[in-house]
Structures are given as C-alpha cells and as structure tokens.
Design a protein around this motif. Structure first.
Motif, mmCIF file in Angstrom:
data_model
loop_
_atom_site.group_PDB
_atom_site.id
_atom_site.type_symbol
_atom_site.label_atom_id
_atom_site.label_comp_id
_atom_site.label_asym_id
_atom_site.label_seq_id
_atom_site.Cartn_x
_atom_site.Cartn_y
_atom_site.Cartn_z
ATOM 1 N N GLN A 39 -6.461 -8.292 -5.328
ATOM 2 C CA GLN A 39 -5.418 -8.279 -4.318
ATOM 3 C C GLN A 39 -5.268 -6.981 -3.518
ATOM 4 O OE1 GLN A 39 -3.863 -10.892 -3.342
ATOM 5 N NE2 GLN A 39 -4.612 -12.252 -4.955
ATOM 6 N N ILE A 124 6.722 -15.065 0.715
ATOM 7 C CA ILE A 124 5.698 -14.139 0.218
ATOM 8 C C ILE A 124 5.939 -12.788 0.882
ATOM 9 C CG2 ILE A 124 3.851 -14.341 1.938
ATOM 10 C CD1 ILE A 124 3.396 -14.840 -1.853
ATOM 11 N N ILE A 170 -0.318 -8.065 -1.858
ATOM 12 C CA ILE A 170 0.686 -9.110 -1.880
ATOM 13 C C ILE A 170 1.898 -8.713 -2.723
ATOM 14 C CG2 ILE A 170 -0.256 -10.245 -3.931
ATOM 15 C CD1 ILE A 170 0.256 -12.935 -2.583
ATOM 16 N N CYS A 172 4.526 -10.988 -4.843
ATOM 17 C CA CYS A 172 4.562 -12.391 -5.264
ATOM 18 C C CYS A 172 5.887 -13.052 -4.901
ATOM 19 C CB CYS A 172 4.278 -12.527 -6.752
ATOM 20 S SG CYS A 172 5.672 -12.136 -7.814
ATOM 21 N N ARG A 173 5.853 -14.358 -4.780
ATOM 22 C CA ARG A 173 7.005 -15.117 -4.288
ATOM 23 C C ARG A 173 8.004 -15.494 -5.377
ATOM 24 N NH1 ARG A 173 3.116 -19.352 -3.034
ATOM 25 N NH2 ARG A 173 3.699 -19.054 -0.849
#
Length: 244
Positions: A39, A124, A170, A172-173
């Motif tokens: 990532q 996100i 990223i 995370c959601r």
C-alpha cells in the motif's frame, strides 16, 4: 529487548524507527511489512490523482522545529487540492485569522502530513506525507500555467503550499462514518464574526468573568451586588472570530 536493539533489527523501510521498534516488540512486523509492500507508494498513482481531484476538504498536520504539532482543516471546491504531477500536490492558502500557524510551522519544519477522506461515497481515505514549500500564487502560475483559477468572490490564494510526495497510502474505511453532504452558503473571505463562528466555545467571554475577591458566599456564588457570569457566554458576547 532493549529499544536500541529493536531499532537495528531491520533494514530501512517506510515509516519511523519508533514504529518499526514497536512492531518488533509487539509482534506486528510481518503484518506491517505486508502493508508497506502492498500500500505505501513513493508517488501518486492515477487512482490517487482522481481521488484527490474530488476532495472538498483536507486535514493538514504540521510541527515546528521543536516538534510541537498542529492540525488544521482546509476546504474548497472540488479540485482545490491540485496534483501538479505524480510527485507533487499543491493546495491554496486562503484568508484566515492571521495567525499563520500551519505556514509558520512549515517555515521552520517542512515535513507535513495530509489526510483526505471521502465520507459520502467510497468511505476511504488517502494519506500524503512529504516535504512542503510555500510559493506565491504568481510564481506558481509561472511554473504551472494550468493551475486552476478560483472564480468565487472572496476566495483568493496569495500563496500555495507545494508538497513533494514521500509517502502516499490508504486509510482504511472500517471506522469512517458515512456523512451526507448538505448545501450551505459560505462567506469566503469575510471578517464577520458571526459568519466565522463567533466565540462559540466562550474563550473570549472569560475576560468578562468577575474576579474572585473573597466576597463570594459559601456556595461560591457572587455576593449580593456583584455581577453574575452570563449563563451562555456565546450568546452574550461574540468575541474574536475563528479562522475562516
């Protein structure tokens, strides 16, 4: 295992020495390595560029030369954060309260952390960490003639913060709430106290509180003849406005 030995346990990877040491200590290094490998990017991917183009708000983290931190919100129309190329992003600095906390920190310490979150659709987030420099609007337009021009009255950038990307990854959601955007009128560039939030937390109203002089009764209330503190200092006093 001593902390100094933990710092020498692995070759250089993304992230700080402190996080690497704790990964070793708490047994999460293998999981962290998967995240780093999968990532963490040293440049913006096309999907990240598209994501940034849709942002209307962003959180900015800075610190001064002593490491004392500050975080702030930046907002604007879609595209107010501009991707100059896959290694550089820029965002405008609009008129605020004149404190210049974020820009002042950048003047001492160029390291910044940007966090952009889509609260309404993808749920996100995207982290962009890097090194920042402050550039005058006219100078940046000479370097990047395609830089967008804001057509909203009162919303003008005198300077831009240009960030050289070191890490992009990223968020995370899992714990991102879904929020529904609502239309609102924004008074860009205003100095109107009410429009900027007034003394919402009652900070300025503290100066109107009576000084305790020993004349209060046993309950702590002002003795007869002394003024009462307003029950709602926000309603009673507008005070100095917040940053726009």
């Amino acid at each position: 295992m001593r902390f100094s030995r933990l710092l020498r346990a692995r070759p250089r990877r993304p992230g700080s020495d402190g996080e690497h040491a704790l990964q070793e200590q708490w047994g999460t290094a293998e999981r962290a390595d998967r995240f780093y490998d999968d990532q963490v990017c040293d440049r913006l991917l096309p999907t990240m560029t598209d994501f940034i183009g849709g942002m209307t708000m962003m959180f900015v983290a800075t610190a001064d030369r002593r490491g004392e931190c500050d975080s702030s919100l930046r907002a604007g129309p879609e595209g107010f954060v501009t991707v100059l190329d896959d290694r550089h992003v820029a965002y405008p600095e609009y008129r605020g309260n004149g404190v210049m906390a974020s820009l002042g920190n950048i003047a001492e310490n160029p390291h910044v952390g940007l966090l952009m979150i889509d609260f309404s659709e993808a749920l996100i987030g995207l982290h962009v960490n890097g090194s920042a420099r402050v550039v005058a609007d006219a100078d940046l337009r000479l370097e990047y003639p395609e830089l967008p021009t804001d057509g909203v009255p009162g919303r003008r950038a005198q300077v831009w913060v240009v960030v050289e990307v070191e890490e992009a990854y990223i968020h995370c959601r899992k714990h991102i709430p879904r929020l529904v955007p609502a239309e609102r009128n924004r008074s860009w560039g205003t100095d109107a106290v009410k429009a900027k939030g007034g003394d919402y937390f009652g900070a300025a109203a503290r100066h109107d509180e009576p000084v305790r002089t020993g004349t209060e009764d046993e309950t702590g209330s002002p003795a007869e003849g002394r003024p009462e503190v307003p029950a709602d200092p926000v309603a009673e006093r507008t005070g100095a406005g917040a940053a726009s």
